[in-house]
Design a protein around this motif. Structure first.
Motif: not given
Ligand code: HEM
Length: 466
Positions: A401-430
């Motif tokens: 919640k803190i990180v999202l609130a701070t981001l929203l306060d400071q910047v707008r992130l434009e997602i410049v990637q079309r396909d967002i797929k889950p991809s393994w990082r260790g045992m997790f998906l990112t």
């Protein structure tokens, strides 16, 4: 009633390959064809996977005579985290440790770490490139690492903390992320340059460094509970017994390992969804503005929509395809079958989170559901369940919640990637490619309405696996 849960016709090797290639798709296919309980050849004696809240409840409430979690993980993580942390204990010692730690990890106490979380987030924001697209995940990783370091060692003097931070950074980046954890047979120390040899040497540097800091703190005349190390030093059981230095070291290493990689991925998924939804951005920024959080003191726990967005992101985006791993000590009747002794048992978080009979509009990102409806601990299960539910849940939710609130306060992130797929990082998906974004300012007008940019054409692959 002695039938094992059914499995797919695929050869065991094919099962592994299909699961590694597309975990959410393969789990969805198996559930469609085999039902809410099935078995895959993902571990030596097979892995039973359950996909319904009823079966998850049966798993989370089965006694230790049937299911253990610590013993299942000790072979994988014991050499790195030590054997005496909450994560690796079972039975009475595990329950005692939880009883001791839970009061110290309550939401109210975690909130005292708000300022360090805010500071870590601001520093990361400053470091983000302003003139080009970049992968967001490394920045979220950096934020989450800095947050856990500051929460653990807030009162450690800077000259002591600096080398310790570097040692723990190496531990976090190069030891605990090793793919060799998935292949215990390959964990051979063949010298300092061999893959496992590197891990071993990092671990051998880290464990004494953390122990030295615990002993330094214990020698101090005054004690403090202003950071997690202080809380652990202060903790004692009903008979007054405190944790030993070695137990505290293992807890600290576990928190570094369990507490930042997961949160970093949860944050990256959160941004991937929120920053493509202008209706949600508008409502969030409206809520933040209305409570005068922007520019004023940050009080994220009084923002119900922000809370709902974070919870919905943990439901909608599965960083753990199937979690809560348990080892079956003896055959367990489950869903009309018998889960065999020796097999692993896991809960398919994603399958449960996308059930239409539990979640209305299950395949939609719809935060309002967490304002209007209450879900049982077996339906909304991103943090696992039963006596092993994530100890860091209040910390992680607060941080999101803190990180999202701070981001929203400071910047707008434009997602410049079309396909967002889950991809393994260790045992997790990112999100694949670390989630490519660009930092944009909020336009001066309608800055808090969140309606100013054209909606990027972003597709979330895992929507198709619901
Ligand atoms: C969004 C971030 C996080 C997610 C999604 C997450 C998820 C989980 C899950 C699924 C489990 C296993 C529960 C089970 O076996 O049923 C777990 C356990 C655990 N987590 Fe987290 N976690 C997160 C953040 C954290 C943080 C920040 C900390 C520490 C500060 C932490 C500390 C732990 C510990 C100590 C356990 C072991 C609990 C036990 O075995 O009794 N986690 N977490």
């Amino acid at each position: 009633m002695s039938r094992r849960p059914p499995g797919p016709a695929d050869h065991p090797l094919v099962q592994r390959v299909r699961y590694m290639r597309d975990p959410l798709g393969y789990l969805a296919k198996c559930q469609r064809e085999l039902g809410d309980i099935f078995m895959l050849a993902l571990s030596k004696h097979g892995m039973v996977i359950v996909c319904s809240p009823e079966l998850a409840k049966a798993v989370y409430t089965a006694g230790d005579e049937y299911l253990v979690a610590g013993e299942a993980k000790i072979k994988v993580f014991g050499k790195v985290l030590g054997t005496s942390s909450t994560l690796l204990l079972d039975g009475a010692p595990h329950l005692e440790r939880r009883r001791l730690l839970l009061p110290r990890f309550r939401g109210e106490i975690m909130q005292t770490f708000g300022p360090v979380m805010l500071e870590a987030c601001r520093r990361t924001l400053d470091a983000m490139p302003k003139d080009r697209a970049f992968a967001l995940h490394p920045f979220m990783h950096r934020t989450a690492f800095e947050v856990i370091m500051r929460a653990l060692f807030a009162t450690t003097p800077p000259d002591v903390l600096a080398p310790l931070r570097e040692t723990l950074r190496e531990f976090a980046n190069d030891a605990i992320t090793s793919r060799l954890f998935l292949f215990p047979a390959l964990q051979k120390d063949l010298g300092p340059w061999s893959p496992w040899g590197k891990v071993r040497r990092i671990v051998d540097r880290t464990r004494p460094a953390v122990l030295a800091e615990i002993r330094r703190r214990r020698r101090q005349a005054t004690s403090t509970t202003a950071d997690i190390v202080g809380l652990l030093l202060d903790a004692h059981d009903d008979s007054g017994r405190p944790l030993t230095d070695e137990e505290i070291r293992d807890e600290i290493l576990t928190m570094v390992a369990a507490g930042h990689e997961t949160t970093a991925m949860a944050l990256t998924w959160l941004c991937s969804t929120v920053f493509t939804r202008h209706d949600i951005l508008a409502r969030l920024r409206g809520e933040l503005a209305a409570q005068q959080v922007l520019g004023g003191p940050l009080d994220v726990d009084r923002l119900p929509y922000l809370d709902a967005v974070c919870r919905e992101s943990l439901r909608f985006n599965s960083l753990i395809p199937n979690g809560s791993g348990r080892l079956l000590k003896k055959p367990l009747p489950l869903g009309g079958y018998v889960a065999p002794a020796g097999a692993m048992l896991t809960v398919a978080f994603h399958q449960i989170h996308r059930r239409a009979d539990v979640f209305e509009r299950a395949d939609e990102f719809w935060p309002e559901r967490f304002i209007d409806a209450k879900y049982t601990p077996y339906e909304s299960i991103a943090f696992g369940g039963g006596t092993r539910r994530c100890l860091g849940m209040p910390f992680a939710l607060f941080e999101m919640k803190i990180v999202l609130a701070t981001l929203l306060d400071q910047v707008r992130l434009e997602i410049v990637q079309r396909d967002i797929k889950p991809s393994w990082r260790g045992m997790f998906l990112t999100p694949s490619r670390g989630l490519q974004v660009r930092v944009r300012p909020w336009p001066a007008t309608a800055a808090r309405a969140g309606t100013q940019s054209p909606r990027p054409d972003v597709r979330h692959e895992d929507l198709h696996h619901g």
